[in-house]
Enzyme design. Sequence first.
Site, PDB file in Angstrom:
ATOM      1  N   ASP A   8       0.883  -1.156   0.000  1.00 47.20           N
ATOM      2  CA  ASP A   8       0.000   0.000   0.000  1.00 47.20           C
ATOM      3  C   ASP A   8       0.929   1.215   0.000  1.00 47.20           C
ATOM      4  O   ASP A   8       2.084   1.113   0.417  1.00 47.20           O
ATOM      5  CB  ASP A   8      -0.888  -0.021   1.247  1.00 47.20           C
ATOM      6  CG  ASP A   8      -1.819   1.173   1.313  1.00 47.20           C
ATOM      7  OD1 ASP A   8      -2.406   1.538   0.281  1.00 47.20           O
ATOM      8  OD2 ASP A   8      -1.939   1.751   2.407  1.00 47.20           O
ATOM      9  N   ASP A  10       0.157   5.047   1.001  1.00 48.03           N
ATOM     10  CA  ASP A  10       0.014   5.937   2.163  1.00 48.03           C
ATOM     11  C   ASP A  10      -0.051   5.120   3.447  1.00 48.03           C
ATOM     12  O   ASP A  10      -0.923   4.275   3.598  1.00 48.03           O
ATOM     13  CB  ASP A  10      -1.227   6.816   2.020  1.00 48.03           C
ATOM     14  CG  ASP A  10      -1.177   7.683   0.767  1.00 48.03           C
ATOM     15  OD1 ASP A  10      -0.084   8.145   0.409  1.00 48.03           O
ATOM     16  OD2 ASP A  10      -2.235   7.871   0.141  1.00 48.03           O
TER      17      ASP A  10
END
Length: 182
Positions: A8, A10
């Site tokens: 992922d 952020d």
Amino acid sequence: MSKAIFLDRDGVINKEHGYVHCVDDFEYVEGVFEACLELKKLGYKLVVVTNQSGIARGLYSEDDFHTLTEWMDWNFADKGVDLDGIYYCPHHPTKGIGEYLQDCDCRKPKPGMLNSAAQFLKLDLSASVMVGDKASDMQAAKAAGINTRILVKTGHALTEADMLDATIVLDSIADVPAFLMK
């Protein structure tokens, strides 16, 4: 078939500041480059999979996202780390504007981005790993058949519910290579 580390963005690669879309707001998580270099040495492809609902909400454009992503990709390359794929979802099922208002199969917790990457990069999802900072990352990985799901504490505050589909919770991406070498 290759194996991959799905990351992922952020909260895993960069600190979570909410709708990060420009270079000035992008702050790397400590140890991310070194960890990714180690993961490459362990034989993993590196694939970024990121929901970008800020695009759907009209907070920034896909061009803004691409500009930041290109800058980030070059930062990794400058550190000797080649990212093998970058996938993003610009949609939101309830808060999107115009064409971005849709319930798609690419927005995590659905596994669309992971499945697309697996098909394009010829990945064995059962041998791959997801590294995320929230439940939707773990749910997408589980739905895609990824058995090793690592939740890190460098993003969103975690609840017991967030941890349900995780294999393990680690402090940050910097701890991932050592965990996988066990």
